[in-house]
Scaffold this active site. Structure first.
Site, PDB file in Angstrom:
ATOM      1  N   CYS A  66       0.873  -1.171   0.000  1.00  0.00           N
ATOM      2  CA  CYS A  66       0.000   0.000   0.000  1.00  0.00           C
ATOM      3  C   CYS A  66       0.911   1.222   0.000  1.00  0.00           C
ATOM      4  O   CYS A  66       2.091   1.133   0.331  1.00  0.00           O
ATOM      5  CB  CYS A  66      -0.865   0.036   1.250  1.00  0.00           C
ATOM      6  SG  CYS A  66      -1.841  -1.464   1.466  1.00  0.00           S
ATOM      7  N   ARG A  96       1.810   1.178  -5.887  1.00  0.00           N
ATOM      8  CA  ARG A  96       1.942   0.251  -4.758  1.00  0.00           C
ATOM      9  C   ARG A  96       0.645  -0.483  -4.454  1.00  0.00           C
ATOM     10  O   ARG A  96       0.615  -1.404  -3.640  1.00  0.00           O
ATOM     11  CB  ARG A  96       2.380   1.011  -3.507  1.00  0.00           C
ATOM     12  CG  ARG A  96       3.699   1.718  -3.666  1.00  0.00           C
ATOM     13  CD  ARG A  96       4.025   2.510  -2.428  1.00  0.00           C
ATOM     14  NE  ARG A  96       4.389   1.634  -1.328  1.00  0.00           N
ATOM     15  CZ  ARG A  96       5.619   1.209  -1.097  1.00  0.00           C
ATOM     16  NH1 ARG A  96       6.602   1.577  -1.882  1.00  0.00           N
ATOM     17  NH2 ARG A  96       5.877   0.411  -0.086  1.00  0.00           N
ATOM     18  N   TRP A 132      -3.625  -2.072  -1.380  1.00  0.00           N
ATOM     19  CA  TRP A 132      -3.567  -3.368  -2.047  1.00  0.00           C
ATOM     20  C   TRP A 132      -3.989  -4.350  -0.965  1.00  0.00           C
ATOM     21  O   TRP A 132      -3.263  -4.590   0.003  1.00  0.00           O
ATOM     22  CB  TRP A 132      -2.153  -3.670  -2.527  1.00  0.00           C
ATOM     23  CG  TRP A 132      -2.050  -4.931  -3.326  1.00  0.00           C
ATOM     24  CD1 TRP A 132      -2.321  -5.084  -4.661  1.00  0.00           C
ATOM     25  CD2 TRP A 132      -1.647  -6.222  -2.859  1.00  0.00           C
ATOM     26  NE1 TRP A 132      -2.115  -6.390  -5.038  1.00  0.00           N
ATOM     27  CE2 TRP A 132      -1.700  -7.107  -3.967  1.00  0.00           C
ATOM     28  CE3 TRP A 132      -1.256  -6.735  -1.622  1.00  0.00           C
ATOM     29  CZ2 TRP A 132      -1.367  -8.461  -3.866  1.00  0.00           C
ATOM     30  CZ3 TRP A 132      -0.917  -8.084  -1.518  1.00  0.00           C
ATOM     31  CH2 TRP A 132      -0.973  -8.930  -2.637  1.00  0.00           C
ATOM     32  N   ASN A 157       0.672   0.289   5.884  1.00  0.00           N
ATOM     33  CA  ASN A 157       1.180  -0.526   4.785  1.00  0.00           C
ATOM     34  C   ASN A 157       1.850  -1.743   5.398  1.00  0.00           C
ATOM     35  O   ASN A 157       2.739  -1.590   6.233  1.00  0.00           O
ATOM     36  CB  ASN A 157       2.205   0.287   3.963  1.00  0.00           C
ATOM     37  CG  ASN A 157       3.003  -0.578   3.007  1.00  0.00           C
ATOM     38  OD1 ASN A 157       2.510  -1.578   2.508  1.00  0.00           O
ATOM     39  ND2 ASN A 157       4.248  -0.199   2.770  1.00  0.00           N
ATOM     40  N   GLY A 158       1.409  -2.947   5.001  1.00  0.00           N
ATOM     41  CA  GLY A 158       2.048  -4.147   5.540  1.00  0.00           C
ATOM     42  C   GLY A 158       1.041  -5.040   6.236  1.00  0.00           C
ATOM     43  O   GLY A 158      -0.153  -4.974   5.966  1.00  0.00           O
ATOM     44  N   GLU A 192      10.208 -14.564 -19.082  1.00  0.00           N
ATOM     45  CA  GLU A 192       9.860 -13.163 -18.831  1.00  0.00           C
ATOM     46  C   GLU A 192       8.762 -12.695 -19.788  1.00  0.00           C
ATOM     47  O   GLU A 192       7.836 -11.984 -19.404  1.00  0.00           O
ATOM     48  CB  GLU A 192      11.126 -12.293 -18.944  1.00  0.00           C
ATOM     49  CG  GLU A 192      10.920 -10.790 -18.911  1.00  0.00           C
ATOM     50  CD  GLU A 192      10.259 -10.252 -17.647  1.00  0.00           C
ATOM     51  OE1 GLU A 192      10.024 -11.019 -16.702  1.00  0.00           O
ATOM     52  OE2 GLU A 192       9.941  -9.053 -17.636  1.00  0.00           O
ATOM     53  N   LYS A 229       5.113 -11.257 -18.692  1.00  0.00           N
ATOM     54  CA  LYS A 229       4.588  -9.949 -19.127  1.00  0.00           C
ATOM     55  C   LYS A 229       3.185 -10.103 -19.713  1.00  0.00           C
ATOM     56  O   LYS A 229       2.292  -9.327 -19.401  1.00  0.00           O
ATOM     57  CB  LYS A 229       5.494  -9.292 -20.185  1.00  0.00           C
ATOM     58  CG  LYS A 229       6.834  -8.766 -19.720  1.00  0.00           C
ATOM     59  CD  LYS A 229       6.750  -7.486 -18.925  1.00  0.00           C
ATOM     60  CE  LYS A 229       6.637  -7.753 -17.453  1.00  0.00           C
ATOM     61  NZ  LYS A 229       7.839  -7.862 -16.692  1.00  0.00           N
ATOM     62  N   GLU A 251       0.547 -10.951 -16.964  1.00  0.00           N
ATOM     63  CA  GLU A 251       0.187  -9.946 -15.956  1.00  0.00           C
ATOM     64  C   GLU A 251      -0.551  -8.749 -16.527  1.00  0.00           C
ATOM     65  O   GLU A 251      -1.351  -8.144 -15.824  1.00  0.00           O
ATOM     66  CB  GLU A 251       1.392  -9.523 -15.107  1.00  0.00           C
ATOM     67  CG  GLU A 251       2.480  -8.800 -15.835  1.00  0.00           C
ATOM     68  CD  GLU A 251       3.669  -8.496 -14.931  1.00  0.00           C
ATOM     69  OE1 GLU A 251       3.511  -8.386 -13.711  1.00  0.00           O
ATOM     70  OE2 GLU A 251       4.776  -8.363 -15.464  1.00  0.00           O
ATOM     71  N   HIS A 268       8.886 -32.984 -24.033  1.00  0.00           N
ATOM     72  CA  HIS A 268       8.745 -33.826 -22.843  1.00  0.00           C
ATOM     73  C   HIS A 268       7.414 -33.580 -22.130  1.00  0.00           C
ATOM     74  O   HIS A 268       7.286 -33.857 -20.946  1.00  0.00           O
ATOM     75  CB  HIS A 268       9.919 -33.582 -21.896  1.00  0.00           C
ATOM     76  CG  HIS A 268      11.235 -33.924 -22.521  1.00  0.00           C
ATOM     77  ND1 HIS A 268      11.602 -35.229 -22.807  1.00  0.00           N
ATOM     78  CD2 HIS A 268      12.243 -33.156 -22.981  1.00  0.00           C
ATOM     79  CE1 HIS A 268      12.792 -35.239 -23.389  1.00  0.00           C
ATOM     80  NE2 HIS A 268      13.203 -33.983 -23.512  1.00  0.00           N
ATOM     81  N   LYS A 300       3.103  -3.017  -7.374  1.00  0.00           N
ATOM     82  CA  LYS A 300       4.486  -3.000  -7.843  1.00  0.00           C
ATOM     83  C   LYS A 300       5.469  -3.452  -6.779  1.00  0.00           C
ATOM     84  O   LYS A 300       6.410  -4.178  -7.048  1.00  0.00           O
ATOM     85  CB  LYS A 300       4.850  -1.603  -8.342  1.00  0.00           C
ATOM     86  CG  LYS A 300       6.233  -1.599  -8.965  1.00  0.00           C
ATOM     87  CD  LYS A 300       6.356  -0.599 -10.062  1.00  0.00           C
ATOM     88  CE  LYS A 300       7.661  -0.756 -10.786  1.00  0.00           C
ATOM     89  NZ  LYS A 300       7.682  -1.937 -11.654  1.00  0.00           N
TER      90      LYS A 300
END
Ligand code: F6R
Length: 604
Positions: free
Chosen positions: A2, A27, A74, A98-99, A477, A481, A484, A500, A599
């Site tokens: 947050c 955030r 968040w 935040n947390g 990667e 991308k 997300e 395989h 983020k």
């Protein structure tokens, strides 16, 4: 997770709190709120959803205050409703957080047994109740300290107390909190960016600190309650700038910023006069047993690329692990190794915990970070900054290539130090690295071709990415991308691994993106591509002119520049990022703020 902000101002703070929250939205962005001292005591305004919803609330019901706090969330505990949006309050206390408060369950039960009524599903609200109880017989500072002694977890808080209209209190245990020094005004915020429009004079709080600010000063105390001084620094303008210029999205801008970001980063790790590497920090690569890289998400993939580069060139063993798994599986470590934490933010809780785990085993430590004032940067023996500027888009792009740039330089330096290459080869590789930014810009010229492919790719439900050697981490990667920002299921595979198992997924509706610029492995990758083609799978081949000769007419081909394979991971990053970007844009997705993400992930 947050973003939090507090302002002890001399003029109206409503718009300034919103401006800060806009900068902190990276955030978290599932709800937001502000509170301030008004003529009626402490008032708050909150809204579920993006910040514009809060702005709409404020348009109809402004908050007239010169001292206030704000939060963008968040969600961790409780859904992102208005009721769970911060600020939270109890009695005289209103606060933002935040947390995570780990022992909130037991504290809540205790408070409920004592008659406290809770209004939210959050862990945060217990802190407001606890502090309100402590305020009955203590000063604000004493009550805050007593409250902090009772809560466990990783968190940053900013608190206002009814009847104390000139002060705000804050603390950090884990997640960051900075103090901003203005002209007769003071600020608390999650980062320098948050207070960027108001001041660039910043003090970074240490873990465990708590702080009391008024209009003119900050009194800082360490975890034991002892007064301490935290140096005020003037941060570079680049740490407080947040502009997207003519671009539609920060992600688009940041993709195009990459040549410059990599150029600045590479320049910091080579000596252009001698043409040799110049790695700050005095790490003796010749004496290292091994390197342990830890990181999450994109930073982990950058680390994986580092493994490919460093092991091949320097013959130095490199282990790379997802930080969230690392410390819980009791890895075998030895003190002769170096741990490198890869992290754009320098605050990711899992990476920080993995770093501390290695440090506790006696290992030397380094961090490749963007945020030089971050916790990781302050806790390691050696900081290797990336110089790409603040990254705002939630999907990491320019930080990735800047991280890879650092690792590329480390590979050359380690190879030289370990006698695997001579000075001439070192100079040749440095020259090759210095060409990377120009070639990245050239690779980004594939943008138009990529934009045209996006509508078709946007219809897919699943997409596979294939690569071999250093193109394998790039495939991972690329898939991340796409997942997300466009919400299309995508997986990256080592090209040779396809047969395989994953080859069973191939059908006419499942596109495969093959990343294969010319290198000694290209032909093998192209053989795997043929296996996909033989089973009717549509193919997008990302390669150079030489590789394009191997494409059949029904394949879509993106042709980038020819380059030395050593820098191919850098050069071929922009097309991969642009592909995900244009698919997401075509789907109308919120590119810079994808759903469910944040983020900076400062909780485990
Ligand atoms: C993906 C992305 C994340 C981050 C990860 C680590 O685009 O941005 O996967 O890479 O959360 O973040 P940092 O680098 O800040 O530790």
């Amino acid at each position: 997770m947050c973003g939090i902000i507090g302002i002890v101002g001399t003029s109206s703070v409503q718009d300034r709190l919103i401006e800060s929250l806009k900068r902190l939205e990276y955030r978290g962005y599932d709800s937001a709120g502000i509170a301030g001292f008004t003529g009626n005591g402490v008032e708050r305004r909150r809204a579920a959803g993006k910040l514009k919803n809060l702005e709409a609330v404020l348009a109809g019901d402004p908050l007239e205050a010169t001292v206030g706090i704000g939060h963008t969330r968040w969600a961790t505990h409780g859904p992102p409703t208005e009721g769970n949006a911060h600020p939270h309050r109890a009695g005289r206390v209103t606060l933002v957080h935040n947390g995570i408060i780990e022992n909130f369950g037991e504290l809540k039960a205790e408070l409920q047994a004592a008659g406290h009524i809770f209004e939210t599903d959050t862990d945060t609200e217990v802190v407001a109740h606890l502090l309100d109880v402590e305020l009955t017989n203590k000063s604000p500072a004493e009550a805050f300290k007593a409250t902090l002694d009772r809560v466990r977890g990783a968190f940053a808080l900013v608190v206002m107390i009814a009847g104390e209209p000139d002060l705000l209190m804050g603390t950090r245990r884990g997640p960051p909190l900075i103090v901003g020094y203005g002209q007769g005004e003071m600020f608390l915020g999650s980062d320098a960016l948050a207070v960027g429009p108001f001041t660039n004079r910043i003090a970074y709080l240490e873990d465990g600190d708590f702080v009391i600010i008024d209009h003119k000063s900050a009194r800082v105390f360490n975890e034991a309650g002892k007064p301490v001084t935290r140096a005020v620094q003037t941060v570079a303008q680049s740490a407080t700038l947040m502009e997207k210029g003519n671009y539609r999205h920060f992600m688009e801008k940041e993709i195009h910023d990459q040549p410059e970001g990599c150029q600045r980063t590479i320049a910091a790790y080579v000596d252009t006069l001698t043409g040799r590497t110049a790695i700050p920090g005095g790490i003796e690569f010749a004496k290292l047993d091994r390197i342990q890289i830890v990181g999450c998400g994109t930073a982990y993939y950058a680390g994986l690329l580092g493994k490919y580069l460093i092991e091949r060139l320097a013959g130095l063993p490199v282990d790379v692990e997802v930080a969230s798994e690392f410390r819980y599986r009791e890895p075998a470590l030895n003190a002769g190794s170096l741990v490198i934490a890869m992290s754009q933010s320098g605050e990711t809780a899992d990476t920080l915990a993995a770093l501390r785990y290695c440090q506790a085993k006696g290992m030397r430590s380094a961090a490749v970070v963007n945020a030089v004032g971050s916790t990781m940067a302050r806790e390691v023996d050696v900081v290797w900054p990336i110089h790409c500027g603040v990254e705002i888009g939630v999907a990491s792009t320019k930080a990735f290539t800047a991280q890879v740039s650092v690792l590329t330089a480390l590979a050359v330096a380690a190879a030289r130090a370990r006698g695997r290459i001579d000075a001439t080869e070192e100079q040749r590789l440095v020259q090759v690295m210095l060409e990377a930014p120009r070639l990245m810009a050239e690779a980004a010229l594939t943008e138009d071709a990529i934009r045209k492919l996006a509508p078709e790719l946007a219809r897919a439900r699943d997409v596979l990415y294939l690569g071999r050697g250093p193109m394998f981490p790039l495939a991972l990667e690329g898939a991340l991308k796409l997942k997300e920002i466009s919400y299309i299921h995508a997986e990256g595979y080592a090209a040779g691994e396809l047969k395989h198992g994953p080859i069973a997924l191939i059908d006419e509706a499942t596109p495969t993106i093959v990343i294969a610029p010319s290198d000694p492995l290209m032909e093998k990758t192209l053989a795997n591509m043929s296996e996909v083609a033989a089973r009717g799978g549509p193919i997008i081949l990302i390669t150079d002119a030489e590789g394009a000769k191997h494409a059949s007419p029904d394949m879509k081909v993106i042709v980038g520049p020819a380059c030395d394979p050593f820098i191919a991971p850098l050069v071929y990053s922009p097309p991969i990022q642009l592909l995900a970007y244009y698919v997401a844009v075509h789907k109308g997705a919120d590119v810079d703020q994808p759903r469910n993400l944040a983020k900076s992930v400062t909780v485990e």
